[in-house]
Design a protein around this motif. Sequence first.
Motif, PDB file in Angstrom:
ATOM      1  N   PHE A 186      -3.555   5.809   2.097  1.00 23.77           N
ATOM      2  CA  PHE A 186      -3.038   4.577   2.709  1.00 23.77           C
ATOM      3  C   PHE A 186      -3.603   3.339   2.008  1.00 23.77           C
ATOM      4  O   PHE A 186      -2.866   2.389   1.699  1.00 23.77           O
ATOM      5  N   THR A 187      -4.911   3.357   1.740  1.00 21.93           N
ATOM      6  CA  THR A 187      -5.548   2.222   1.061  1.00 21.93           C
ATOM      7  C   THR A 187      -4.962   2.003  -0.328  1.00 21.93           C
ATOM      8  O   THR A 187      -4.714   0.861  -0.740  1.00 21.93           O
ATOM      9  N   ASN A 189      -1.966   2.661  -1.361  1.00 21.97           N
ATOM     10  CA  ASN A 189      -0.642   2.047  -1.252  1.00 21.97           C
ATOM     11  C   ASN A 189      -0.728   0.563  -0.903  1.00 21.97           C
ATOM     12  O   ASN A 189       0.063  -0.244  -1.408  1.00 21.97           O
ATOM     13  N   MET A 190      -1.678   0.205  -0.055  1.00 24.32           N
ATOM     14  CA  MET A 190      -1.856  -1.200   0.295  1.00 24.32           C
ATOM     15  C   MET A 190      -2.349  -2.015  -0.910  1.00 24.32           C
ATOM     16  O   MET A 190      -1.912  -3.148  -1.129  1.00 24.32           O
ATOM     17  N   TYR A 193       0.452  -2.557  -3.280  1.00 21.33           N
ATOM     18  CA  TYR A 193       1.352  -3.589  -2.762  1.00 21.33           C
ATOM     19  C   TYR A 193       0.868  -4.982  -3.171  1.00 21.33           C
ATOM     20  O   TYR A 193       1.661  -5.868  -3.514  1.00 21.33           O
ATOM     21  N   GLY A 194      -0.468  -5.170  -3.128  1.00 24.52           N
ATOM     22  CA  GLY A 194      -1.016  -6.468  -3.503  1.00 24.52           C
ATOM     23  C   GLY A 194      -1.097  -6.684  -5.005  1.00 24.52           C
ATOM     24  O   GLY A 194      -0.728  -7.749  -5.508  1.00 24.52           O
ATOM     25  N   SER A 206      -5.736  -1.835  -9.836  1.00 25.84           N
ATOM     26  CA  SER A 206      -5.484  -0.673  -8.972  1.00 25.84           C
ATOM     27  C   SER A 206      -6.250   0.556  -9.446  1.00 25.84           C
ATOM     28  O   SER A 206      -6.884   1.254  -8.650  1.00 25.84           O
TER      29      SER A 206
END
Length: 244
Positions: A186-187, A189-190, A193-194, A206
Amino acid sequence: MAGGSLAPTGLAKERAEQYKGRVTAFVIIACIVAAVGGALFGYDIGISGGVTSMDGFLEKFFPVVYRQKGHAHENNYCKYNNQGLASFTSSLYLAGLVSSIVASTITRKYGRRGSIICGGLSFMIGATLDASAVNLPMLILGRIMLGVGIGFGNQAVPLYLSEMAPTHLRGGLNMMFQLATTLGIFTANMINYGTEKLRPWGWRLSLGLAAVPAILMTIGGIFLPETPNSLIERGLKEKGTKGS
């Protein structure tokens, strides 16, 4: 008969209470190391999906895919059908598979801490190589090192937890590793996104951020004590008995 049957039961309860460990600072630190190991596993699995769709990443390492992405609007398979890109993605899993076999031997012969440290160092090397990659071989080598870290971490961290956790908390602490893995995905993917908005170098951030939890995992492996099971298994019976 009744008295004889109750005595062993009472003794068993008394012994169970003796082995019921307390939640100490050490247990908390062990939990953190376990969480970091699981989070790294999830992070490295989740980060590649977003990175391989970033224009800056594709333009630098996979220009053919970048051009296909610009022309193919309906079929994702046509966009990303590239052997080099598949090698980047799959190299992590292949390296994790092979290294887990090696890690099992190291974990048995040299201890759980040794494997945790090896995993953390491999993660750091892989994250550094990927974040600073200038060509495809360097990028894939970094990905392979991340896979090696996964092989060692997945072998050693759950085992370390099982052997060091108080008996009444063992199941919950082992589940913590699984929870941390999903939180790592989850982290990732977040973060993707940024960083996707930081063009054209967001993909480097990333990939490089995996080094932060890797450092924590390595430090934890250095300072945590070895498990009594491992010490006894390696012939250090007196030291292992004292540690237990």
